[in-house]
Design a protein around this motif. Sequence first.
Motif, PDB file in Angstrom:
ATOM      1  N   ARG A  42       0.847  -1.226  -0.015  1.00 50.49           N
ATOM      2  CA  ARG A  42       0.025  -0.123   0.064  1.00 50.49           C
ATOM      3  C   ARG A  42       0.988   1.221  -0.188  1.00 50.49           C
ATOM      4  NH1 ARG A  42      -3.586   3.210  -2.060  1.00 50.49           N
ATOM      5  NH2 ARG A  42      -4.622   4.462  -0.435  1.00 50.49           N
ATOM      6  N   GLU A  45       1.988   2.087  -3.698  1.00 52.65           N
ATOM      7  CA  GLU A  45       0.854   2.512  -4.201  1.00 52.65           C
ATOM      8  C   GLU A  45       0.605   3.958  -3.924  1.00 52.65           C
ATOM      9  OE1 GLU A  45      -2.057  -1.366  -4.446  1.00 52.65           O
ATOM     10  OE2 GLU A  45      -2.455   0.382  -3.363  1.00 52.65           O
ATOM     11  N   THR A  57      -5.351   8.804  -2.769  1.00 52.92           N
ATOM     12  CA  THR A  57      -6.849   8.821  -2.710  1.00 52.92           C
ATOM     13  C   THR A  57      -6.912   7.577  -1.611  1.00 52.92           C
ATOM     14  OG1 THR A  57      -7.530   9.289  -5.035  1.00 52.92           O
ATOM     15  CG2 THR A  57      -8.892   8.097  -3.775  1.00 52.92           C
ATOM     16  N   HIS A  58      -7.701   7.933  -0.518  1.00 54.12           N
ATOM     17  CA  HIS A  58      -8.008   6.859   0.542  1.00 54.12           C
ATOM     18  C   HIS A  58      -8.948   5.852  -0.074  1.00 54.12           C
ATOM     19  CE1 HIS A  58      -6.936  10.347   3.448  1.00 54.12           C
ATOM     20  NE2 HIS A  58      -5.931   9.312   3.478  1.00 54.12           N
ATOM     21  N   SER A  59      -8.614   4.685   0.219  1.00 49.36           N
ATOM     22  CA  SER A  59      -9.885   3.597  -0.043  1.00 49.36           C
ATOM     23  C   SER A  59     -10.769   3.733   0.822  1.00 49.36           C
ATOM     24  CB  SER A  59      -9.030   2.206   0.158  1.00 49.36           C
ATOM     25  OG  SER A  59      -8.963   1.826   1.525  1.00 49.36           O
ATOM     26  N   GLU A  62     -10.157   2.835   4.440  1.00 54.04           N
ATOM     27  CA  GLU A  62      -9.153   3.769   5.128  1.00 54.04           C
ATOM     28  C   GLU A  62     -10.296   5.218   5.465  1.00 54.04           C
ATOM     29  OE1 GLU A  62      -4.986   2.703   2.844  1.00 54.04           O
ATOM     30  OE2 GLU A  62      -6.556   4.392   1.740  1.00 54.04           O
TER      31      GLU A  62
END
Length: 377
Positions: A42, A45, A57-59, A62
């Motif tokens: 992660r 990424e 960008t947060h998932s 997240e």
Amino acid sequence: MPPPSPSASLRQEAERFVRQYHAEHPQLAAEAGAEGGAVEARLREVRAEIERTGTYTHSPAELTFGARVAWRNAARCIGRLYWRSLVVRDLRAVSSPDEVAEECFEHLRLAGNGGRIRPVISVFAPDLPGRPGPRIVNDQLVRYAGHRTAQGRWAGDPRSAGLTERARALGWKRDQEQFQVLPLLVRAGPGAAPEWYELPDGAVSEVPLRHPDHAWFADLGLRWYAVPAISDMVLEIGGIRYPAAPFNGWYMGTEIGARNLADAERFDLLPVVADRLGLDRSSERTLWRDRALVELNVAVLHSFQDAGVTMADHHTESERFLRHIAQEARHGRPTPADWSWIVPPVSGSATPVFHRYYDPVDASLRPAFLAREPHES
């Protein structure tokens, strides 16, 4: 040494958040099949996205975790025991004032939940490089207007005088009612002219206030809204700032009965209630303020309970907060708290939160809800 560049600072905050997220979700490492593999993947990424775009960008997972932990870190909130129950609405694709306003109204409906108040946060578009997110001007989604009459008296809530004038300048029509709900003011970004939106029927639930022992109390015509949704704070998660992220819990009775309705700088109702109770106001030594304050708070708690609307009393909520501290300690986490906000404004020394010290407030703690700077509004 020069300060770190914006991208370097963002990378540091992002890494800290990603590691925290994975540390509190150890099952992710097991699912990835190798200890540490998930977090490192992660991080690669996130670093690549920051290098490519200047942001990341947060998932959805997240975002949900970050919003809940921001509540957990809120040093002024006594109601943090329920931080895991926060309903997170992912509205990051929403940025236009019209859409933001409509989703804010839906937020109030969802949070109101027929009286069984749900903690909800609606997270709108973040600030991105060269593309700021929307801003909500109101400090809460629901507020009552306030202005001085021609006779120099206050009509409504003095705290809202500035917002009332801003709304009037945009074309909103004020009346003389004590509890007139203000419109919602939304900006497309900092510096943009705000648009105003009347709150529709069904979005605002209000509770008429009555006293269980004094029938005359209903004649005062008092009421208050059910959902206290804070709307002027920035939600910061891993260096990403969400400037429009209204959130709510439920009221503790003293917020209404001992502050909003009682403060001399707000509705200033203690003299009115004292006179109707027949109390002697000739001297402060008669404790007329204290006696009127208790009865005002009795009326608030009674009315919300009678209406089937969730509300906590300050004794119960104080005990719950100590349970929250104990739970956090079992996880090895501190519970920063601002004593002046945690101790209730009525009978403080009669509650268990009064008789102890707390972990100091850490301004660097993240994720967090932050006050917006004037230039960000």
